[in-house]
Design an enzyme around this catalytic site. Structure first.
Site, PDB file in Angstrom:
ATOM      1  N   THR A   1       0.737  -1.163  -0.108  1.00  0.00           N
ATOM      2  CA  THR A   1       0.100  -0.276  -0.052  1.00  0.00           C
ATOM      3  C   THR A   1       0.868   1.277  -0.030  1.00  0.00           C
ATOM      4  O   THR A   1       1.462   1.470   1.093  1.00  0.00           O
ATOM      5  CB  THR A   1      -1.009  -0.083   1.343  1.00  0.00           C
ATOM      6  OG1 THR A   1      -1.621  -1.268   1.134  1.00  0.00           O
ATOM      7  CG2 THR A   1      -1.833   1.065   1.118  1.00  0.00           C
TER       8      THR A   1
ATOM      9  N   LYS B   1      -7.375   1.749  -2.920  1.00  0.00           N
ATOM     10  CA  LYS B   1      -6.789   0.899  -1.609  1.00  0.00           C
ATOM     11  C   LYS B   1      -6.714   1.873  -0.445  1.00  0.00           C
ATOM     12  O   LYS B   1      -7.287   1.305   0.662  1.00  0.00           O
ATOM     13  CB  LYS B   1      -5.401   0.308  -1.928  1.00  0.00           C
ATOM     14  CG  LYS B   1      -4.793  -0.117  -0.598  1.00  0.00           C
ATOM     15  CD  LYS B   1      -5.418  -1.514  -0.185  1.00  0.00           C
ATOM     16  CE  LYS B   1      -4.888  -2.013   1.215  1.00  0.00           C
ATOM     17  NZ  LYS B   1      -5.449  -2.947   2.011  1.00  0.00           N
TER      18      LYS B   1
ATOM     19  N   LYS C   1       0.337   4.695   8.667  1.00  0.00           N
ATOM     20  CA  LYS C   1       1.139   5.096   7.356  1.00  0.00           C
ATOM     21  C   LYS C   1      -0.140   5.334   6.393  1.00  0.00           C
ATOM     22  O   LYS C   1      -0.004   6.180   5.748  1.00  0.00           O
ATOM     23  CB  LYS C   1       2.174   3.904   6.936  1.00  0.00           C
ATOM     24  CG  LYS C   1       2.775   4.051   5.641  1.00  0.00           C
ATOM     25  CD  LYS C   1       2.011   3.027   4.697  1.00  0.00           C
ATOM     26  CE  LYS C   1       2.138   1.692   4.939  1.00  0.00           C
ATOM     27  NZ  LYS C   1       1.181   0.710   3.769  1.00  0.00           N
TER      28      LYS C   1
HETATM   29  P1  NAP Z   1       5.175  -6.578   7.969  1.00  0.00           P
HETATM   30  O1  NAP Z   1       4.650  -7.818   8.108  1.00  0.00           O
HETATM   31  O2  NAP Z   1       5.496  -5.499   8.768  1.00  0.00           O
HETATM   32  O3  NAP Z   1       6.332  -6.785   6.624  1.00  0.00           O
HETATM   33  C1  NAP Z   1       7.089  -5.788   5.973  1.00  0.00           C
HETATM   34  C2  NAP Z   1       8.104  -6.119   4.916  1.00  0.00           C
HETATM   35  O4  NAP Z   1       8.647  -4.898   4.464  1.00  0.00           O
HETATM   36  C3  NAP Z   1       9.117  -6.957   5.829  1.00  0.00           C
HETATM   37  O5  NAP Z   1       9.650  -7.953   4.834  1.00  0.00           O
HETATM   38  C4  NAP Z   1      10.283  -6.033   6.103  1.00  0.00           C
HETATM   39  O6  NAP Z   1      11.482  -6.576   6.252  1.00  0.00           O
HETATM   40  C5  NAP Z   1      10.303  -5.271   4.974  1.00  0.00           C
HETATM   41  N1  NAP Z   1      10.677  -3.820   5.179  1.00  0.00           N
HETATM   42  C6  NAP Z   1      10.233  -2.792   5.884  1.00  0.00           C
HETATM   43  N2  NAP Z   1      11.180  -1.754   5.580  1.00  0.00           N
HETATM   44  C7  NAP Z   1      12.269  -2.280   4.986  1.00  0.00           C
HETATM   45  C8  NAP Z   1      13.396  -1.450   4.545  1.00  0.00           C
HETATM   46  N3  NAP Z   1      13.731  -0.254   4.886  1.00  0.00           N
HETATM   47  N4  NAP Z   1      14.422  -2.329   3.698  1.00  0.00           N
HETATM   48  C9  NAP Z   1      13.940  -3.390   3.388  1.00  0.00           C
HETATM   49  N5  NAP Z   1      12.687  -4.341   3.650  1.00  0.00           N
HETATM   50  C10 NAP Z   1      11.859  -3.575   4.403  1.00  0.00           C
HETATM   51  O7  NAP Z   1       4.049  -5.981   6.898  1.00  0.00           O
HETATM   52  P2  NAP Z   1       2.842  -6.719   6.238  1.00  0.00           P
HETATM   53  O8  NAP Z   1       1.602  -6.746   6.837  1.00  0.00           O
HETATM   54  O9  NAP Z   1       3.255  -7.666   5.494  1.00  0.00           O
HETATM   55  O10 NAP Z   1       2.514  -5.388   5.115  1.00  0.00           O
HETATM   56  C11 NAP Z   1       3.248  -5.140   3.753  1.00  0.00           C
HETATM   57  C12 NAP Z   1       2.496  -4.215   2.906  1.00  0.00           C
HETATM   58  O11 NAP Z   1       1.235  -4.836   2.668  1.00  0.00           O
HETATM   59  C13 NAP Z   1       2.314  -2.886   3.556  1.00  0.00           C
HETATM   60  O12 NAP Z   1       2.303  -1.764   2.475  1.00  0.00           O
HETATM   61  C14 NAP Z   1       0.792  -3.094   4.100  1.00  0.00           C
HETATM   62  O13 NAP Z   1       0.085  -1.691   4.150  1.00  0.00           O
HETATM   63  C15 NAP Z   1       0.274  -3.713   3.149  1.00  0.00           C
HETATM   64  N6  NAP Z   1      -1.216  -4.752   3.571  1.00  0.00           N
HETATM   65  C16 NAP Z   1      -1.176  -5.366   4.823  1.00  0.00           C
HETATM   66  C17 NAP Z   1      -2.231  -6.076   5.056  1.00  0.00           C
HETATM   67  C18 NAP Z   1      -2.150  -6.581   6.312  1.00  0.00           C
HETATM   68  O14 NAP Z   1      -3.272  -7.269   6.681  1.00  0.00           O
HETATM   69  N7  NAP Z   1      -1.106  -7.070   7.053  1.00  0.00           N
HETATM   70  C19 NAP Z   1      -3.105  -6.129   4.199  1.00  0.00           C
HETATM   71  C20 NAP Z   1      -3.278  -5.433   3.126  1.00  0.00           C
HETATM   72  C21 NAP Z   1      -2.101  -4.691   2.575  1.00  0.00           C
HETATM   73  P3  NAP Z   1      11.941  -6.987   7.617  1.00  0.00           P
HETATM   74  O15 NAP Z   1      11.339  -8.557   7.543  1.00  0.00           O
HETATM   75  O16 NAP Z   1      13.450  -7.358   7.406  1.00  0.00           O
HETATM   76  O17 NAP Z   1      11.536  -6.288   8.643  1.00  0.00           O
END
Ligand code: NAP
Length: 298
Positions: A91, A167, A235
């Site tokens: 997102t 989104k 965010k």
């Molecule tokens: P998450 O579990 O916090 O995963 C975030 C990912 O981004 C991890 O692989 C993290 O790596 C990586 N990352 C963050 N900052 C970084 C950086 N500076 N350099 C390299 N890697 C970095 O988040 P998530 O829930 O999977 O969400 C991911 C995306 O999907 C977001 O944009 C979120 O808004 C969207 N989303 C989430 C959901 C939900 O329900 N969770 C639903 C729809 C959309 P590390 O493992 O090393 O920290």
């Protein structure tokens, strides 16, 4: 098909696994070390550039700055496999999506904005709703991959910003629904009505939608394990605010939910589910003792 994957967080790992289950060769990179047995069948690579040596690459990083740092600053567009299509499922902001499309076009690569609706458990079942926008040929090239991850691919046109705006609007409206339920509880619990009974009433009558069903259950159980982390929801509310400001608009309900999430994150609750803002509202805006309550739910 050879597929790269950048970002094996809660969402990315579930999505990468579904691509593997469908028989694809998936090379994935994550910043921090990922245990191989948590992503069986996925080839873990050393460098993000290895994931860009593919026919298509998915990015499921947290936010705009992470994508800028890992992909743009590292020059991956210049070294990517020719003909590659990049699918950004994170997102991200409306303006960044447009920048990304321009930069990919300049590098001779395809770009598709494909943010998703659905939490990690939905991603694991391959039942996401994917909002896809980009040049028709780029979308067509990767649509079969999106189909493997989703219940439905919603094609929203050629301007990638459409998918990202849709989104952000969806997430903004879920946050508003969470806050609306909390304010309903404030009135009804004050006269002794149990929140589960109140939710049964509203779900069966006025508010039968998915957001109300899913989040009323969490609010009723006071279960704040993510799900979707409050820091990521903040965010998104900031990105929605920026999108509104860019067209000269301030949205009052958005301001309220953004402030609530900001307060939760400042209080150290950023790793909890975003529905934590409901509990804060029920408690009159107080975060005191919420830490202790949420620890009990773990
Ligand atoms: P998450 O579990 O916090 O995963 C975030 C990912 O981004 C991890 O692989 C993290 O790596 C990586 N990352 C963050 N900052 C970084 C950086 N500076 N350099 C390299 N890697 C970095 O988040 P998530 O829930 O999977 O969400 C991911 C995306 O999907 C977001 O944009 C979120 O808004 C969207 N989303 C989430 C959901 C939900 O329900 N969770 C639903 C729809 C959309 P590390 O493992 O090393 O920290």
């Amino acid at each position: 098909m050879q597929i790269g994957f950048i970002g094996l967080g809660s969402m990315g790992s579930a999505m990468a696994l579904n691509l593997v289950k469908a028989g694809h060769d998936v090379r994935a990179w994550n910043r921090s070390k990922v245990a191989q047995d948590s992503v069986p069948g996925v080839t873990l690579v050393e460098l993000p550039a290895d994931a860009f040596d593919a026919d298509a690459v998915f990015t499921m990083l947290s936010d705009d700055p992470a994508i800028r740092e890992v992909i743009l600053d590292a020059g991956l567009l210049a070294s990517a496999r020719p003909g590659l299509t990049h699918i950004v499922t994170s997102t991200i902001s409306v303006t960044f999506a447009r920048d990304l499309e321009r930069l990919h076009e300049e590098a001779g690569l395809g770009y598709v904005s494909a943010p998703v609706l659905g939490r990690p458990n939905v991603a694991a079942r391959g039942q996401l709703n994917i909002l896809a926008a980009g040049k028709a040929e780029a979308v067509a090239a990767i649509e079969p991959l999106l189909a493997l991850l989703s219940k439905k691919v919603w094609k929203l046109g050629e301007d990638p910003a459409r998918a990202n705006a849709a989104k952000l609007a969806c997430n903004m409206m879920i946050a508003m629904a969470i806050e609306a339920m909390a304010e309903g509880i404030v009135l009804t619990e004050s006269v002794g009505l149990d929140r589960a009974d109140f939710f049964e009433l509203i779900l069966a009558t006025l508010f039968s939608g998915r957001a109300y069903e899913s989040y009323s259950a969490q609010i009723a159980e006071r279960s704040f394990e993510p799900g979707f982390k409050a820091r990521l929801a903040l965010k998104d509310m900031r990105l929605a605010t920026a999108a509104g400001n860019a067209i000269g608009r301030t949205l009052p309900m958005l301001e309220a939910v953004r402030e609530g999430l900001g307060k939760a994150v400042s209080a150290g609750l950023g790793e909890k589910d975003w529905s934590i803002i409901a509990e804060m509202t029920v408690r009159g805006g107080s975060v005191a003792s919420l830490e202790t309550t949420t620890e009990k739910t773990q």
